[in-house]
Design an enzyme around this catalytic site. Structure first.
Site, PDB file in Angstrom:
ATOM      1  N   LYS A 225      -4.241   3.350 -11.710  1.00 16.83           N
ATOM      2  CA  LYS A 225      -3.017   3.976 -12.991  1.00 16.83           C
ATOM      3  C   LYS A 225      -3.342   4.069 -14.751  1.00 16.83           C
ATOM      4  O   LYS A 225      -2.948   4.443 -15.416  1.00 16.83           O
ATOM      5  CB  LYS A 225      -2.109   2.406 -12.188  1.00 16.83           C
ATOM      6  CG  LYS A 225      -1.080   2.744 -11.414  1.00 16.83           C
ATOM      7  CD  LYS A 225      -1.061   1.400 -10.657  1.00 16.83           C
ATOM      8  CE  LYS A 225      -1.598   0.410  -9.769  1.00 16.83           C
ATOM      9  NZ  LYS A 225      -1.841   1.333  -8.780  1.00 16.83           N
TER      10      LYS A 225
ATOM     11  N   GLN B 286      -6.427  -0.018  -7.700  1.00 15.84           N
ATOM     12  CA  GLN B 286      -5.799  -0.761  -8.507  1.00 15.84           C
ATOM     13  C   GLN B 286      -6.430   0.437  -9.305  1.00 15.84           C
ATOM     14  O   GLN B 286      -5.367   0.185 -10.940  1.00 15.84           O
ATOM     15  CB  GLN B 286      -5.825  -1.715  -8.734  1.00 15.84           C
ATOM     16  CG  GLN B 286      -4.578  -2.163  -8.965  1.00 15.84           C
ATOM     17  CD  GLN B 286      -4.872  -4.119  -9.516  1.00 15.84           C
ATOM     18  OE1 GLN B 286      -4.035  -4.206  -8.159  1.00 15.84           O
ATOM     19  NE2 GLN B 286      -5.139  -4.679  -9.071  1.00 15.84           N
TER      20      GLN B 286
ATOM     21  N   THR C 228     -16.369  37.575 -32.219  1.00 13.59           N
ATOM     22  CA  THR C 228     -16.774  36.972 -31.316  1.00 13.59           C
ATOM     23  C   THR C 228     -17.959  36.403 -32.069  1.00 13.59           C
ATOM     24  O   THR C 228     -18.557  36.760 -33.228  1.00 13.59           O
ATOM     25  CB  THR C 228     -17.692  38.090 -30.634  1.00 13.59           C
ATOM     26  OG1 THR C 228     -18.490  39.280 -31.230  1.00 13.59           O
ATOM     27  CG2 THR C 228     -16.039  38.984 -29.800  1.00 13.59           C
ATOM     28  N   HIS C 229     -18.545  35.455 -31.354  1.00 15.37           N
ATOM     29  CA  HIS C 229     -19.693  34.340 -31.811  1.00 15.37           C
ATOM     30  C   HIS C 229     -19.189  33.891 -33.344  1.00 15.37           C
ATOM     31  O   HIS C 229     -20.268  33.294 -34.043  1.00 15.37           O
ATOM     32  CB  HIS C 229     -21.159  35.215 -31.524  1.00 15.37           C
ATOM     33  CG  HIS C 229     -21.269  35.821 -30.580  1.00 15.37           C
ATOM     34  ND1 HIS C 229     -21.822  35.944 -29.932  1.00 15.37           N
ATOM     35  CD2 HIS C 229     -21.589  37.473 -30.252  1.00 15.37           C
ATOM     36  CE1 HIS C 229     -21.896  36.721 -28.923  1.00 15.37           C
ATOM     37  NE2 HIS C 229     -21.211  38.178 -29.021  1.00 15.37           N
TER      38      HIS C 229
ATOM     39  N   LYS D 178      -8.862  15.220 -51.729  1.00 18.93           N
ATOM     40  CA  LYS D 178      -9.008  15.200 -50.641  1.00 18.93           C
ATOM     41  C   LYS D 178      -7.717  15.950 -49.342  1.00 18.93           C
ATOM     42  O   LYS D 178      -6.568  15.044 -49.667  1.00 18.93           O
ATOM     43  CB  LYS D 178      -9.843  14.893 -49.627  1.00 18.93           C
ATOM     44  CG  LYS D 178     -11.331  14.222 -49.953  1.00 18.93           C
ATOM     45  CD  LYS D 178     -11.810  15.724 -49.071  1.00 18.93           C
ATOM     46  CE  LYS D 178     -11.803  16.166 -47.676  1.00 18.93           C
ATOM     47  NZ  LYS D 178     -13.071  15.130 -46.589  1.00 18.93           N
TER      48      LYS D 178
ATOM     49  N   ASN E 299      -6.815  16.045 -45.182  1.00 15.25           N
ATOM     50  CA  ASN E 299      -7.543  16.486 -43.729  1.00 15.25           C
ATOM     51  C   ASN E 299      -6.613  16.001 -42.568  1.00 15.25           C
ATOM     52  O   ASN E 299      -5.965  16.321 -42.838  1.00 15.25           O
ATOM     53  CB  ASN E 299      -8.835  15.065 -43.964  1.00 15.25           C
ATOM     54  CG  ASN E 299      -9.502  15.012 -44.621  1.00 15.25           C
ATOM     55  OD1 ASN E 299     -10.668  15.922 -45.590  1.00 15.25           O
ATOM     56  ND2 ASN E 299     -10.039  13.098 -45.512  1.00 15.25           N
TER      57      ASN E 299
ATOM     58  N   GLU F 254      -7.739  17.356 -35.851  1.00  9.95           N
ATOM     59  CA  GLU F 254      -9.013  16.551 -35.130  1.00  9.95           C
ATOM     60  C   GLU F 254      -8.687  15.351 -34.254  1.00  9.95           C
ATOM     61  O   GLU F 254     -10.055  15.641 -32.878  1.00  9.95           O
ATOM     62  CB  GLU F 254      -9.779  16.176 -36.384  1.00  9.95           C
ATOM     63  CG  GLU F 254     -10.609  16.812 -37.408  1.00  9.95           C
ATOM     64  CD  GLU F 254     -10.761  15.745 -38.796  1.00  9.95           C
ATOM     65  OE1 GLU F 254     -11.825  15.046 -38.411  1.00  9.95           O
ATOM     66  OE2 GLU F 254     -10.176  15.983 -39.642  1.00  9.95           O
TER      67      GLU F 254
ATOM     68  N   SER G  75      -8.180  11.004 -48.359  1.00  7.21           N
ATOM     69  CA  SER G  75      -9.600   9.680 -48.498  1.00  7.21           C
ATOM     70  C   SER G  75      -9.254   9.372 -49.007  1.00  7.21           C
ATOM     71  O   SER G  75      -8.485   9.046 -50.651  1.00  7.21           O
ATOM     72  CB  SER G  75     -11.103  11.123 -48.963  1.00  7.21           C
ATOM     73  OG  SER G  75     -11.276  10.176 -49.622  1.00  7.21           O
TER      74      SER G  75
ATOM     75  N   ASN H 107       1.145  -1.086   0.246  1.00  5.68           N
ATOM     76  CA  ASN H 107       0.181   0.062   0.113  1.00  5.68           C
ATOM     77  C   ASN H 107       1.109   0.625   0.054  1.00  5.68           C
ATOM     78  O   ASN H 107       0.043   2.259  -0.340  1.00  5.68           O
ATOM     79  CB  ASN H 107      -1.147   0.058   1.361  1.00  5.68           C
ATOM     80  CG  ASN H 107      -1.842  -1.432   0.726  1.00  5.68           C
ATOM     81  OD1 ASN H 107      -1.872  -1.836   0.434  1.00  5.68           O
ATOM     82  ND2 ASN H 107      -2.503  -1.407   2.557  1.00  5.68           N
TER      83      ASN H 107
HETATM   84  N1  ARG Z   1      -2.028  -4.118  -7.137  1.00  3.66           N
HETATM   85  C1  ARG Z   1      -2.537  -2.760  -6.222  1.00  3.66           C
HETATM   86  C2  ARG Z   1      -2.827  -1.329  -6.851  1.00  3.66           C
HETATM   87  O1  ARG Z   1      -2.073  -1.372  -7.872  1.00  3.66           O
HETATM   88  C3  ARG Z   1      -0.948  -2.680  -5.052  1.00  3.66           C
HETATM   89  C4  ARG Z   1      -1.736  -2.032  -3.439  1.00  3.66           C
HETATM   90  C5  ARG Z   1      -2.100  -3.885  -2.864  1.00  3.66           C
HETATM   91  N2  ARG Z   1      -2.770  -3.422  -2.255  1.00  3.66           N
HETATM   92  C6  ARG Z   1      -3.529  -4.856  -1.221  1.00  3.66           C
HETATM   93  N3  ARG Z   1      -3.178  -4.780  -0.088  1.00  3.66           N
HETATM   94  N4  ARG Z   1      -3.526  -5.281  -1.951  1.00  3.66           N
HETATM   95  O2  ARG Z   1      -3.194  -0.745  -5.783  1.00  3.66           O
END
Ligand code: ARG
Length: 460
Positions: free
Chosen positions: A326, A323, A156-157, A284, A286, A291, A278, A111
């Site tokens: 990420k 989790q 503007t607009h 074309k 593009n 975009e 295209s 953790n």
């Molecule tokens: N893979 C977990 C995460 O990304 C790491 C921490 C996990 N901790 C646990 N008590 N299961 O959050």
């Protein structure tokens, strides 16, 4: 099926697809360098406070260094069985140095480990984003510096309002990007705190030194509350929200580039590198990249909302929901970094069709304010002047003329004090030049802005 590192209290057998659901290794392997770096700091601390003998520490250190080396070469092999980057590295370390690897996890939890990895990652990525934004700004300023006298309709607009300098328009984005840079810089304050040593949630009974590891990892501060340390994701939310605002700015710019390269405007031509053709329409060209930058804004917002929603009802302290933090973090950072490079390249390589741009403010009514201001300057109350000019515009539209086509005698029958100089005042160039108020589009003001940015951004 191999045994889990945390498998002591478990009897039941694993299901592979459930393991896969719980695993994060596919995503968090991106944090491998930070993870090993964190472990190196932890083992150094364990040695210093006497939790490990020098010999044990040395073995662990050497094992970790080997893994670091392999990680940099992309030679590490991870398994879903080992769930995440932390357990994978621990298992690989075990393969390298044997049972002593098991001592590394004393006084630590995944953790605080995962939080540490992410703090290190976000700190680095914030710095890269700041650098890339600055390069983008430099490009804008350089292009602007050769277009101080290129005119285009300020809108503007999305209607012609008053003529402006193209440099002024481009510099508006430089200011937006400066605020973006500031936001990423300010957010470093919250990324620069070490959670390491908070352990699972409550701290530890071992005589650890959190300030030692923080310093070793280059953190300015240490979380002063272990619960907060393992459950805070504000620093990621800030990255995501800064990325969202930055991409909003790039999206507004791209929208303008897309309009400007359309047949109706023809203000710019994007270079072939940033355009596509295209498969059916041979003519074309593009503006796909512009975009896409505009389009990617959607998923960058999505990543922000995703994590905000994940976080909103989480009780303290760590929950596996975290989790999910990420994927969006990495995606937003990578996406925004690529978008910055695309925008920089598009601006650097586009052709500005100066004549088209400037011509568009010669044959329009964007000089109507000039006439109203002129009348006001010779003593007619502005409201009255506004009404006179409004009527003239209407007449011109009906007769297919512009304000500069009205003969002097006609002007003088309306307001006898109007003189010949009205025609120079009605020119777009003079309309821009005369806007000398601070921050306005007047050439002198724009030149001052350009100097300011050359200085501030260290442009050669
Ligand atoms: N893979 C977990 C995460 O990304 C790491 C921490 C996990 N901790 C646990 N008590 N299961 O959050």
């Amino acid at each position: 099926m191999s045994k889990k590192l945390w498998g002591g209290r478990f009897n039941g057998k694993n299901e592979e697809w459930i393991d896969a659901f719980g695993a994060s290794i596919e995503v968090d392997q991106a944090l491998v360098l930070q993870d090993i770096q964190g472990s190196l700091a932890h083992v150094a601390m364990q040695e210093v406070v006497g939790m490990l003998t020098n010999d044990e520490a040395e073995q662990i250190r050497q094992g970790l260094e080997k893994l670091l080396d392999k990680a940099k070469k992309g030679e590490l092999e991870y398994t879903i069985q080992n769930e995440d980057i932390h357990l994978n590295i621990e298992a690989l370390l075990h393969e390298e140095i044997g049972a002593v690897a098991g001592k590394l996890h004393t006084a630590r939890s995944r953790n605080d480990q995962v939080a540490t990895d992410m703090h290190l990652w976000v700190k680095e990525v914030n710095t890269s984003i700041i650098q890339e934004i600055e390069k983008m700004q430099q490009t804008f300023v350089k292009v602007a510096s050769s277009h101080i006298e290129t005119l285009l309709p300020g809108m503007t607009h999305l209607q012609h309002a008053q003529p402006i300098s193209l440099a002024h328009h481009l510099l508006a984005y430089v200011h937006m990007f400066e605020r973006d840079k500031e936001r990423f810089t300010w957010s470093q304050h919250h990324a620069d705190i070490s959670p390491l040593g908070a352990a699972a949630l409550a701290g530890t009974t071992f005589p650890i030194d959190r300030f030692f590891t923080a310093e070793k990892l280059g953190f300015k501060n240490v979380y002063a509350n272990s619960l907060d340390a393992v459950s805070d994701r504000d620093f990621i939310l800030e990255l995501l929200s800064n990325a969202a605002i930055l991409s909003l700015h790039m999206s507004r710019l791209c929208e303008e580039l897309i309009l400007w390269c359309s047949h109706e405007y023809q203000f710019i031509t994007l270079s072939d590198t940033y355009s596509t053709g295209s498969s059916i329409m041979p003519q074309k060209k593009n503006p796909d990249m512009a975009e896409l930058v505009r389009g990617k804004t959607g998923r960058i917002y999505g990543n922000l909302f995703g994590l905000l929603t994940t976080m909103k009802s989480l009780p303290l302290a760590y929950n596996k929901d975290l989790q999910e933090d990420k994927e969006g973090m990495i995606d937003s950072a990578e996406t925004v970094l690529t978008c910055i490079k695309i925008v920089t390249g598009m601006i650097e390589t586009m052709t500005i069709n100066e004549e088209k741009m400037s011509a568009s403010v010669e044959q329009d009514f964007s000089n109507a304010t000039e006439l109203a201001d002129y009348l006001a300057s010779i003593g007619i109350p502005f409201r009255k002047a506004h009404e006179i000019v409004g009527k003239l515009v209407l007449e011109c539209i009906q007769t297919g003329k512009f304000l500069q086509d009205i003969p002097l005698c006609d002007y003088q029958t309306i307001v006898p004090e109007i003189k010949e100089d009205i025609y120079s005042i009605l020119s777009a160039k003079s309309a821009v030049a005369r806007r000398t108020s601070f921050g306005g589009t007047g050439f002198e003001q724009v030149e001052k802005q350009i100097h300011f940015w050359y200085d501030k951004l260290n442009i050669e």
